[in-house]
Write an enzyme that holds these catalytic residues in place. Structure first.
Site, PDB file in Angstrom:
ATOM      1  N   PRO A   1      74.702  34.587 108.319  1.00 17.01           N
ATOM      2  CA  PRO A   1      73.463  35.369 108.201  1.00 17.01           C
ATOM      3  C   PRO A   1      73.459  36.272 106.965  1.00 17.01           C
ATOM      4  CG  PRO A   1      74.740  36.040 110.148  1.00 17.01           C
ATOM      5  CD  PRO A   1      75.450  34.872 109.542  1.00 17.01           C
TER       6      PRO A   1
ATOM      7  N   GLU B   1      81.847  35.278 115.418  1.00 18.33           N
ATOM      8  CA  GLU B   1      82.236  36.680 115.249  1.00 18.33           C
ATOM      9  C   GLU B   1      82.730  37.017 113.849  1.00 18.33           C
ATOM     10  OE1 GLU B   1      84.622  36.702 118.664  1.00 18.33           O
ATOM     11  OE2 GLU B   1      83.040  37.518 119.909  1.00 18.33           O
TER      12      GLU B   1
ATOM     13  N   ASP C   1      55.560  16.641 101.292  1.00 15.99           N
ATOM     14  CA  ASP C   1      55.974  17.614 102.306  1.00 15.99           C
ATOM     15  C   ASP C   1      55.517  19.024 101.956  1.00 15.99           C
ATOM     16  OD1 ASP C   1      57.341  16.017 104.006  1.00 15.99           O
ATOM     17  OD2 ASP C   1      59.330  16.508 103.245  1.00 15.99           O
TER      18      ASP C   1
ATOM     19  N   ARG D   1      66.839  14.099 103.751  1.00 11.86           N
ATOM     20  CA  ARG D   1      65.495  13.522 103.565  1.00 11.86           C
ATOM     21  C   ARG D   1      65.026  13.604 102.107  1.00 11.86           C
ATOM     22  NH1 ARG D   1      61.118  15.906 104.516  1.00 11.86           N
ATOM     23  NH2 ARG D   1      60.420  14.521 106.173  1.00 11.86           N
TER      24      ARG D   1
HETATM   25  N1  ADE Z   1      75.187  32.102 111.589  1.00 11.50           N
HETATM   26  C1  ADE Z   1      74.629  32.926 112.469  1.00 11.50           C
HETATM   27  N2  ADE Z   1      73.355  33.169 112.177  1.00 11.50           N
HETATM   28  C2  ADE Z   1      73.086  32.466 111.037  1.00 11.50           C
HETATM   29  C3  ADE Z   1      71.949  32.308 110.224  1.00 11.50           C
HETATM   30  N3  ADE Z   1      70.797  32.926 110.493  1.00 11.50           N
HETATM   31  N4  ADE Z   1      72.040  31.516 109.156  1.00 11.50           N
HETATM   32  C4  ADE Z   1      73.197  30.910 108.859  1.00 11.50           C
HETATM   33  N5  ADE Z   1      74.309  31.020 109.573  1.00 11.50           N
HETATM   34  C5  ADE Z   1      74.268  31.802 110.662  1.00 11.50           C
END
Ligand code: ADE
Length: 257
Positions: free
Chosen positions: A92, A119, A172, A157
């Site tokens: 994230p 984690e 697309d 793709r």
């Molecule tokens: N791992 C946990 N959440 C994620 C996300 N939003 N994008 C990529 N990897 C992740």
């Protein structure tokens, strides 16, 4: 293209491998897709791949040794004269995945995707192994497997010949910075709702013009932020400005802000 995925949960990937597009891409040898279990690179009896964080804190971290060993194993057959292989960590904290990043990555002959651990992961992996940190959006998932699937699907793709018709990827949503125009199939009249006349006209130039117009309008309504980044002709900008007189800056920078 060869896509190698490193994960603690290889079973996640069987559905993708069974999808029609992937099957076809693999059968035609346009893509080879390999899934490696990081746990196979542990050396203890219980195949433990995580450990407590130094300094304390909640949760367990993916250890560096099995990840390094797995990636070194995966990358070992790269010849010295071949370009470096992107190693993507799904996290994230990464750059937000987009069609343009998908396109950039699809230009490589090989990529490796390391699925982040719910984690966390020892930071030496990120610092010394990973070339790209990629997030699929500003929310937190329980692991990096779904993001890896998303990335692999978007890349595959784009490989020429994978989709039935080359045009499908070109048209697309997002491929030209615009959302895709509305599409219709038979019947031409369903419950009194008629398909736009122009689509039945057989006039390809008119149809193309209508589709472009619809793409721009749809993007203006749903994703004005995208319009700000796409290139419109002077004529299109003028036309949009007439339609949306209050937001006169459409197609330049700030529609909808
Ligand atoms: N791992 C946990 N959440 C994620 C996300 N939003 N994008 C990529 N990897 C992740």
């Amino acid at each position: 293209m060869r896509i190698d995925i490193l994960t603690l949960f290889p079973q996640f990937f069987s559905t993708l491998l069974q999808s029609a597009i992937f099957q076809r891409a693999q059968d035609k040898e346009m893509v080879s897709f390999n899934v490696y279990n990081i746990r196979d690179y542990t050396h203890d009896k219980h195949h433990i791949a995580d450990d407590y964080p130094f300094g304390g804190g909640a949760g367990m971290l993916l250890k560096p040794e099995p990840v390094f060993e797995a990636l070194e194993d995966v990358l070992k057959d790269r010849h010295a004269d071949e370009p470096p292989i992107p190693v993507i960590l799904t996290t994230p904290q990464g750059q937000i995945f987009s069609q343009s990043l998908a396109y950039q990555l699809s230009q490589h002959k090989r990529i490796a995707i390391l699925c982040g651990h719910y984690e966390g992961i020892d930071d030496r992996v990120r610092e010394h192994l990973v070339t790209h940190e990629v997030s699929i959006g500003d929310y937190v998932l329980s692991g990096g497997e779904l993001p890896a699937l998303v990335i692999a699907d978007a890349l595959v793709r784009l490989i020429p010949g994978v989709l039935g018709s080359e045009e499908s990827a070109v048209a697309d949503s997002h491929s030209d910075g615009l959302l895709e125009y509305p599409q219709f199939t038979r019947p031409a009249d369903f419950r009194g709702w008629k398909v736009p006349e122009v689509l039945l006209s057989g006039n390809h130039a008119k149809i193309a013009a209508w589709r472009r117009e619809q793409s721009i309008l749809k993007t203006a309504h749903k994703r004005p932020d995208m319009l700000a980044k796409t290139s419109l002709t002077a004529k299109e900008k003028k036309w949009l400005a007439e339609l949306f007189p209050i937001q006169a800056d459409i197609g330049n920078s700030s529609l909808g802000k």
